[in-house]
Design an enzyme around this catalytic site. Structure first.
Site, PDB file in Angstrom:
ATOM      1  N   GLY A   1       0.825  -1.194   0.000  1.00  0.00           N
ATOM      2  CA  GLY A   1       0.000   0.000   0.000  1.00  0.00           C
ATOM      3  C   GLY A   1       0.862   1.247   0.000  1.00  0.00           C
ATOM      4  N   TYR A   2       0.545   2.185  -0.874  1.00  0.00           N
ATOM      5  CA  TYR A   2       1.339   3.415  -0.985  1.00  0.00           C
ATOM      6  C   TYR A   2       0.470   4.673  -0.947  1.00  0.00           C
ATOM      7  CZ  TYR A   2      -0.307   3.035  -5.770  1.00  0.00           C
ATOM      8  OH  TYR A   2      -1.111   2.920  -6.881  1.00  0.00           O
ATOM      9  N   GLY A   3      -0.863   4.488  -0.947  1.00  0.00           N
ATOM     10  CA  GLY A   3      -1.802   5.616  -0.907  1.00  0.00           C
ATOM     11  C   GLY A   3      -2.757   5.410   0.254  1.00  0.00           C
ATOM     12  N   SER A   4      -4.058   5.367  -0.038  1.00  0.00           N
ATOM     13  CA  SER A   4      -5.041   5.228   1.040  1.00  0.00           C
ATOM     14  C   SER A   4      -4.936   3.884   1.761  1.00  0.00           C
ATOM     15  CB  SER A   4      -6.460   5.425   0.504  1.00  0.00           C
ATOM     16  OG  SER A   4      -6.786   4.412  -0.424  1.00  0.00           O
TER      17      SER A   4
ATOM     18  N   GLU B   1     -10.617  -0.783  -5.299  1.00  0.00           N
ATOM     19  CA  GLU B   1      -9.600  -0.231  -6.201  1.00  0.00           C
ATOM     20  C   GLU B   1     -10.017  -0.348  -7.672  1.00  0.00           C
ATOM     21  OE1 GLU B   1      -6.939   1.321  -4.894  1.00  0.00           O
ATOM     22  OE2 GLU B   1      -7.626   0.796  -2.884  1.00  0.00           O
TER      23      GLU B   1
END
Length: 194
Positions: free
Chosen positions: A25-28, A99
């Site tokens: 995970g790199y965002g929300s 997503e």
């Protein structure tokens, strides 16, 4: 490619006989963990940079006024820090829907803080999806984020929560922090009436 990627993702990996998978995970996914996981560890990927280049028509904006959320853009020199979750493959039933707006599940090499490596999956919105907005100045991105809101709330909340989470991770993300700064500067001007 259609922005709705649910069915496409369901055919991308075969989880037969697999009990757990690493998800990056790199965002929300760093701060909105609405799925069960078996383990959670900071991790880094190489060759990718975080960018607010993906349109959000379903969470942080609308089809008429899309918000902007992060995706990963290839850059051989870059590294991106985030959180890796070890999850059951059944978690993707939920995440593929969450997503769905242009994101594809891709395989990626993760590096953990102790130097060990693992293969994992990551959701990336590539430039050939119809919701991809692409490059814009950080000031223009901030302006768009400030005015966008969708079923999951204001786009500005997404930006501020991501920036806060990256600081807690010790991640330097000049792109995210510059957009945050532009948005806060514009807000300060607005509240002073000038």
């Amino acid at each position: 490619m259609s922005a709705n990627t649910i069915e496409h993702n369901r055919t991308r990996q075969n989880f037969d006989g697999v009990s757990s998978v690493w998800l990056f995970g790199y965002g929300s996914l760093i701060y909105k963990v609405d799925f069960p996981f078996l383990e959670k560890r900071p991790a880094t990927i190489r060759g990718w940079q975080r960018r607010f280049w993906q349109g959000s028509h379903d969470h942080r904006g609308t089809p008429e006024a899309p918000g902007r959320v992060v995706t990963l853009i290839e850059n051989r020199e870059a590294r991106c820090k985030g959180i890796a979750y070890r999850v059951s493959p059944s978690v993707f039933e939920h995440l593929d829907v969450r997503e769905k707006n242009g994101y594809l599940r891709l395989t990626i090499q993760l590096t953990f803080e102790d130097g060990s490596h693992a293969e994992g999956l990551v959701y990336i919105a590539t430039e050939d999806n119809e919701a991809f907005l692409g490059h814009a100045s950080e000031e223009d991105i901030a302006r768009q984020i400030t005015s966008a809101s969708g079923p999951s709330g204001p786009n500005s909340e997404y930006l501020l929560r991501l920036a806060e989470s990256l600081r807690m991770l010790g991640e330097e993300c000049p792109h995210t922090f510059a957009i945050e700064s532009h948005m806060q500067s514009a807000h300060n001007v607005d509240t002073k009436g000038g």
